[in-house]
Design an enzyme around this catalytic site. Structure first.
Site, PDB file in Angstrom:
ATOM      1  N   ARG A  73       0.839  -1.210   0.000  1.00  0.00           N
ATOM      2  CA  ARG A  73       0.000   0.000   0.000  1.00  0.00           C
ATOM      3  C   ARG A  73       0.872   1.257   0.000  1.00  0.00           C
ATOM      4  NH1 ARG A  73      -0.441   4.742   2.592  1.00  0.00           N
ATOM      5  NH2 ARG A  73       0.058   3.692   4.533  1.00  0.00           N
ATOM      6  N   CYS A  91       4.848   9.119  -0.180  1.00  0.00           N
ATOM      7  CA  CYS A  91       3.461   9.585  -0.135  1.00  0.00           C
ATOM      8  C   CYS A  91       3.246  10.539  -1.299  1.00  0.00           C
ATOM      9  CB  CYS A  91       3.182  10.295   1.186  1.00  0.00           C
ATOM     10  SG  CYS A  91       1.519  10.990   1.232  1.00  0.00           S
ATOM     11  N   ASN A  94       9.199   3.876   3.395  1.00  0.00           N
ATOM     12  CA  ASN A  94       9.327   3.556   4.822  1.00  0.00           C
ATOM     13  C   ASN A  94      10.649   2.852   5.034  1.00  0.00           C
ATOM     14  OD1 ASN A  94       6.317   3.285   4.128  1.00  0.00           O
ATOM     15  ND2 ASN A  94       6.387   3.598   6.319  1.00  0.00           N
TER      16      ASN A  94
HETATM   17  P1  HMG Z   1     -12.848  14.547  -2.487  1.00  0.00           P
HETATM   18  O1  HMG Z   1     -12.558  14.852  -3.934  1.00  0.00           O
HETATM   19  O2  HMG Z   1     -12.898  15.684  -1.518  1.00  0.00           O
HETATM   20  O3  HMG Z   1     -14.143  13.628  -2.248  1.00  0.00           O
HETATM   21  O4  HMG Z   1     -11.749  13.505  -2.004  1.00  0.00           O
HETATM   22  P2  HMG Z   1     -15.558  13.539  -2.855  1.00  0.00           P
HETATM   23  O5  HMG Z   1     -16.377  12.850  -1.824  1.00  0.00           O
HETATM   24  O6  HMG Z   1     -15.993  14.881  -3.370  1.00  0.00           O
HETATM   25  O7  HMG Z   1     -15.379  12.536  -4.095  1.00  0.00           O
HETATM   26  C1  HMG Z   1     -14.756  12.907  -5.311  1.00  0.00           C
HETATM   27  C2  HMG Z   1     -14.821  11.716  -6.258  1.00  0.00           C
HETATM   28  O8  HMG Z   1     -14.096  10.615  -5.718  1.00  0.00           O
HETATM   29  C3  HMG Z   1     -16.249  11.199  -6.476  1.00  0.00           C
HETATM   30  O9  HMG Z   1     -16.292  10.662  -7.765  1.00  0.00           O
HETATM   31  C4  HMG Z   1     -16.364  10.069  -5.476  1.00  0.00           C
HETATM   32  O10 HMG Z   1     -17.299   9.091  -5.876  1.00  0.00           O
HETATM   33  C5  HMG Z   1     -14.957   9.490  -5.518  1.00  0.00           C
HETATM   34  P3  HMG Z   1     -16.994  11.457  -8.992  1.00  0.00           P
HETATM   35  O11 HMG Z   1     -18.382  11.729  -8.508  1.00  0.00           O
HETATM   36  O12 HMG Z   1     -16.180  12.713  -9.184  1.00  0.00           O
HETATM   37  O13 HMG Z   1     -16.899  10.500 -10.132  1.00  0.00           O
HETATM   38  N1  HMG Z   1     -14.609   8.831  -4.252  1.00  0.00           N
HETATM   39  C6  HMG Z   1     -14.234   7.550  -4.150  1.00  0.00           C
HETATM   40  N2  HMG Z   1     -14.075   6.580  -5.057  1.00  0.00           N
HETATM   41  C7  HMG Z   1     -13.706   5.368  -4.600  1.00  0.00           C
HETATM   42  N3  HMG Z   1     -13.456   5.101  -3.295  1.00  0.00           N
HETATM   43  C8  HMG Z   1     -13.597   6.059  -2.363  1.00  0.00           C
HETATM   44  C9  HMG Z   1     -14.007   7.336  -2.780  1.00  0.00           C
HETATM   45  N4  HMG Z   1     -14.250   8.491  -2.113  1.00  0.00           N
HETATM   46  C10 HMG Z   1     -14.621   9.390  -3.028  1.00  0.00           C
HETATM   47  N5  HMG Z   1     -13.345   5.783  -1.089  1.00  0.00           N
HETATM   48  C11 HMG Z   1     -10.957  11.709  -0.625  1.00  0.00           C
HETATM   49  C12 HMG Z   1     -11.698  13.038  -0.656  1.00  0.00           C
HETATM   50  C13 HMG Z   1     -10.661  11.433   0.833  1.00  0.00           C
HETATM   51  C14 HMG Z   1     -11.839  10.642  -1.225  1.00  0.00           C
HETATM   52  C15 HMG Z   1      -9.671  11.854  -1.453  1.00  0.00           C
HETATM   53  O14 HMG Z   1      -8.976  12.986  -1.028  1.00  0.00           O
HETATM   54  C16 HMG Z   1      -8.783  10.651  -1.344  1.00  0.00           C
HETATM   55  O15 HMG Z   1      -9.117   9.554  -1.781  1.00  0.00           O
HETATM   56  N6  HMG Z   1      -7.584  10.843  -0.728  1.00  0.00           N
HETATM   57  C17 HMG Z   1      -6.662   9.730  -0.498  1.00  0.00           C
HETATM   58  C18 HMG Z   1      -5.265  10.234  -0.468  1.00  0.00           C
HETATM   59  C19 HMG Z   1      -4.339   9.084  -0.187  1.00  0.00           C
HETATM   60  O16 HMG Z   1      -4.673   7.921  -0.389  1.00  0.00           O
HETATM   61  N7  HMG Z   1      -3.133   9.430   0.275  1.00  0.00           N
HETATM   62  C20 HMG Z   1      -2.137   8.437   0.589  1.00  0.00           C
HETATM   63  C21 HMG Z   1      -2.480   7.637   1.810  1.00  0.00           C
HETATM   64  S1  HMG Z   1      -2.087   8.461   3.329  1.00  0.00           S
HETATM   65  C22 HMG Z   1      -0.407   8.155   3.554  1.00  0.00           C
HETATM   66  O17 HMG Z   1       0.252   7.648   2.691  1.00  0.00           O
HETATM   67  C23 HMG Z   1       0.196   8.476   4.906  1.00  0.00           C
HETATM   68  C24 HMG Z   1       0.436   7.225   5.767  1.00  0.00           C
HETATM   69  O18 HMG Z   1       1.269   6.287   5.105  1.00  0.00           O
HETATM   70  C25 HMG Z   1       1.084   7.614   7.105  1.00  0.00           C
HETATM   71  C26 HMG Z   1       2.317   8.515   6.906  1.00  0.00           C
HETATM   72  O19 HMG Z   1       3.288   8.108   6.265  1.00  0.00           O
HETATM   73  O20 HMG Z   1       2.226   9.635   7.388  1.00  0.00           O
HETATM   74  C27 HMG Z   1      -0.911   6.522   6.080  1.00  0.00           C
HETATM   75 MG    MG Z   2       3.475   6.416   5.055  1.00  0.00          MG
END
Ligand code: HMG
Ligand code: MG
Length: 297
Positions: A15, A240, A249
């Site tokens: 992931r 990220c 990581n």
């Molecule tokens: P948004 O654009 O504000 O949300 O995104 P929305 O609700 O307006 O949805 C926009 C579109 O996305 C819509 O589709 C939704 O259906 C779709 P459209 O109508 O335009 O066709 N959608 C989805 N589709 C599938 N699955 C879903 C989903 N949700 C909405 N779950 C949202 C808000 C949170 C969804 C977006 O910002 C997002 O997905 N962000 C994820 C970012 C991410 O994955 N970042 C990396 C992971 S975090 C990380 O790596 C840190 C970590 O490792 C710890 C560290 O290292 O610090 C964990």
């Molecule tokens: Mg991370």
């Protein structure tokens, strides 16, 4: 020096690692990587992410990945779920543990999940409640715990506030993410001393990115302070997408080698893990990011 007698390793390579790779990785390769990691003895593997495919296209195939994962009685496959839509996808795939992910810095929260910290916590409450009702367990991540790509300083108090809210909504553990790998043993020590006044070490994990080469040193300090759950990524994959310059990581192979040296139990077969790291590095056509992986080739 006191150390825990055993450490739980959370393998996040499929992931956290693959979400940031430029080369697209097909579903079959992801499934084979996860199979090899499970075979190496990793008991918890973060296998995907039910986020918006528009935001993170690399995780678009997570539903298919989960459908194809071999059932292994000793392995738990987990996934990120940022909202109800993500949780519904996870439940449909039979996922038993999900993670919600917040940040300790406002700017990172906006860039990563398009909302403020407070809004994200409001959004996670029904996700956690629904997940618990469906019999899943819920983990909580906090990003940028000792530094942020967009803000000068992150206060320990900010981390504590988010951690306490995530625990209150039912997360069994908080993974402390040094998203851009800027932490040092001293900054982690300061943070942990603050958090451990309110939260037991069994509810905390360390998630160290290795951008500045500090990850193993930071983990060692966290172990000395009683933390016994560590996130790591095979072959040091990843980063990220919303933190420029964040490298992977800590490599799982390097972590396992250090734990072996410390005589700490972890349950992972190092040669098999190295083979899994070589497999994915070859598929990505990139150098293995684990020093131990290179040394044992
Ligand atoms: P948004 O654009 O504000 O949300 O995104 P929305 O609700 O307006 O949805 C926009 C579109 O996305 C819509 O589709 C939704 O259906 C779709 P459209 O109508 O335009 O066709 N959608 C989805 N589709 C599938 N699955 C879903 C989903 N949700 C909405 N779950 C949202 C808000 C949170 C969804 C977006 O910002 C997002 O997905 N962000 C994820 C970012 C991410 O994955 N970042 C990396 C992971 S975090 C990380 O790596 C840190 C970590 O490792 C710890 C560290 O290292 O610090 C964990
Ligand atoms: Mg991370």
């Amino acid at each position: 020096m006191n150390y825990p007698s055993s450490v739980k390793i959370i393998e996040v390579g499929p992931r956290d690692g693959l979400q940031n790779e430029r080369t697209p990785v097909d579903v079959a390769t992801k499934v084979e990587l996860i199979r090899q990691l499970s075979d190496a003895g990793l008991s918890t593997i973060e296998a995907g992410s039910f986020v918006s495919p528009k935001w993170v296209p690399q995780m678009a195939g997570s539903d298919e990945v989960f459908a194809l994962l071999p059932t292994h009685r000793d392995t738990s496959y987990t996934a990120l779920t940022p909202n109800m839509q993500g949780l519904e996808r996870a439940i449909a795939c039979g996922v038993k543990e999900v993670a919600v992910f917040a940040a300790a810095s406002e700017s990172f929260s906006q860039k990563n999940i398009n909302c403020s910290i407070a809004e994200s916590l409001e959004r996670f409450k029904p996700v956690a409640a629904e997940a618990l009702k469906a019999g899943l367990t819920v983990r909580g991540y906090i990003s940028c715990v000792v530094g942020c790509p967009y803000e000068a300083e992150v206060a320990g108090e900010a981390v504590l506030q988010v951690a306490e809210q995530l625990l209150t909504m039912g997360c069994y553990e908080i993974s402390l993410g040094d998203t851009i790998g800027v932490g040092t043993p001293t900054s982690f020590e300061t943070l942990l001393h603050r958090l451990l006044k309110n939260i037991g070490p069994d509810h905390l994990a360390i998630h160290a990115h290795d951008t500045y080469g500090q990850a193993l040193a930071n983990i060692l300090r966290a172990l000395q302070l009683g933390i016994s759950t560590v996130d790591s990524s095979v072959a040091g994959l990843g980063g990220c997408p919303y933190a420029n310059g964040a490298s992977g990581n800590v490599a799982s192979e390097d972590l396992v080698y250090m734990l072996n040296g410390l005589g700490i139990h972890h349950g992972v077969d190092l040669p098999k893990l190295v083979a899994a790291g070589n497999y994915i590095s070859q598929k990505l056509n990139r150098a293995n990011g684990s020093k131990v992986g290179i040394a044992m080739q």
